[in-house]
Design a protein around this motif. Structure first.
Motif, short mmCIF file in Angstrom:
data_model
loop_
_atom_site.label_atom_id
_atom_site.label_comp_id
_atom_site.label_asym_id
_atom_site.label_seq_id
_atom_site.Cartn_x
_atom_site.Cartn_y
_atom_site.Cartn_z
N GLU A 106 4.62 -48.37 -51.78
CA GLU A 106 3.54 -48.86 -52.65
C GLU A 106 2.69 -47.69 -53.18
O GLU A 106 2.33 -47.66 -54.35
CB GLU A 106 2.65 -49.85 -51.89
CG GLU A 106 3.35 -51.14 -51.49
CD GLU A 106 4.23 -51.00 -50.25
OE1 GLU A 106 5.14 -51.83 -50.09
OE2 GLU A 106 4.01 -50.08 -49.45
N LEU A 107 2.38 -46.78 -52.30
CA LEU A 107 1.60 -45.61 -52.70
C LEU A 107 2.38 -44.76 -53.71
O LEU A 107 1.83 -44.29 -54.70
CB LEU A 107 1.23 -44.76 -51.49
CG LEU A 107 0.39 -43.52 -51.76
CD1 LEU A 107 -0.94 -43.90 -52.39
CD2 LEU A 107 0.18 -42.73 -50.48
N ASP A 109 4.71 -45.88 -55.78
CA ASP A 109 4.72 -46.62 -57.04
C ASP A 109 3.41 -46.44 -57.80
O ASP A 109 3.40 -46.23 -59.01
CB ASP A 109 4.96 -48.11 -56.80
CG ASP A 109 6.40 -48.42 -56.40
OD1 ASP A 109 7.28 -47.55 -56.63
OD2 ASP A 109 6.64 -49.51 -55.86
N LYS A 110 2.31 -46.51 -57.05
CA LYS A 110 1.00 -46.34 -57.68
C LYS A 110 0.87 -44.94 -58.29
O LYS A 110 0.37 -44.78 -59.40
CB LYS A 110 -0.11 -46.57 -56.65
CG LYS A 110 -1.48 -46.49 -57.22
CD LYS A 110 -2.54 -46.78 -56.17
CE LYS A 110 -3.92 -46.63 -56.78
NZ LYS A 110 -4.97 -46.86 -55.80
N PHE A 111 1.33 -43.95 -57.57
CA PHE A 111 1.24 -42.57 -58.04
C PHE A 111 2.11 -42.35 -59.29
O PHE A 111 1.73 -41.60 -60.19
CB PHE A 111 1.68 -41.62 -56.93
CG PHE A 111 1.63 -40.18 -57.31
CD1 PHE A 111 0.42 -39.49 -57.35
CD2 PHE A 111 2.78 -39.49 -57.65
CE1 PHE A 111 0.36 -38.15 -57.72
CE2 PHE A 111 2.73 -38.15 -58.01
CZ PHE A 111 1.52 -37.48 -58.04
N GLN A 113 2.96 -44.59 -61.57
CA GLN A 113 2.65 -45.47 -62.70
C GLN A 113 2.23 -44.66 -63.92
O GLN A 113 1.62 -43.61 -63.79
CB GLN A 113 1.49 -46.40 -62.35
CG GLN A 113 1.84 -47.58 -61.55
CD GLN A 113 0.60 -48.42 -61.28
OE1 GLN A 113 -0.51 -48.08 -61.69
NE2 GLN A 113 0.79 -49.53 -60.60
N HIS A 115 -0.16 -43.96 -66.84
CA HIS A 115 -1.59 -44.14 -67.04
C HIS A 115 -1.91 -43.87 -68.50
O HIS A 115 -1.39 -42.92 -69.10
CB HIS A 115 -2.38 -43.16 -66.16
CG HIS A 115 -2.14 -43.36 -64.70
ND1 HIS A 115 -2.72 -44.36 -63.97
CD2 HIS A 115 -1.36 -42.69 -63.82
CE1 HIS A 115 -2.34 -44.30 -62.71
NE2 HIS A 115 -1.49 -43.29 -62.60
#
Length: 119
Positions: A106-107, A109-111, A113, A115
């Motif tokens: 999850e971390l 994936d967030k990184f 993404q 922006h």
């Protein structure tokens, strides 16, 4: 150091035991052929691999200068300078491994993404 020989470098996935073995067995030393000769003549920091690593991993410049002075005078033996390096590398690699283990999918994936950019 050659990347094709796994014993010629310290990898971020190495165990503490493997780091100790690699440094003790494979790190070129600037020490002399006997303890007596080393105590008399001292070690050569210009070719000593553990000393060169310590130039990056020892955060205290005064301590590094003390290590250099003691090694070159013969007060510090090759095995002792290797031990100092081993202690630094084991901590550094373990801290990296702990931080890497904390990275979840999850971390990640967030990184990764996309922006929006304000241009």
């Amino acid at each position: 150091m050659s990347s094709s020989d796994s014993n010629s470098n310290v990898e971020m996935c190495d165990t503490a035991k493997k780091i100790k073995t690699k440094i003790n067995k494979h790190a070129f030393s600037g020490g002399k052929t006997s303890v007596e000769e080393h105590r008399k003549l001292g070690g050569d920091t210009t070719v000593d691999v553990p000393y060169h690593y310590l130039r990056f991993f020892e955060p205290d410049d005064e301590r590094l200068a003390e290590i250099k002075r003691d090694y070159e005078s013969g007060a510090l033996l090759s095995g002792e300078i290797k031990k100092i390096l081993i202690d630094h590398l084991q901590v550094f690699v373990k801290e990296f491994q702990d931080r890497r283990a904390a990275v979840t999918p999850e971390l990640l994936d967030k990184f990764l993404q996309r922006h929006p950019m304000d241009i």
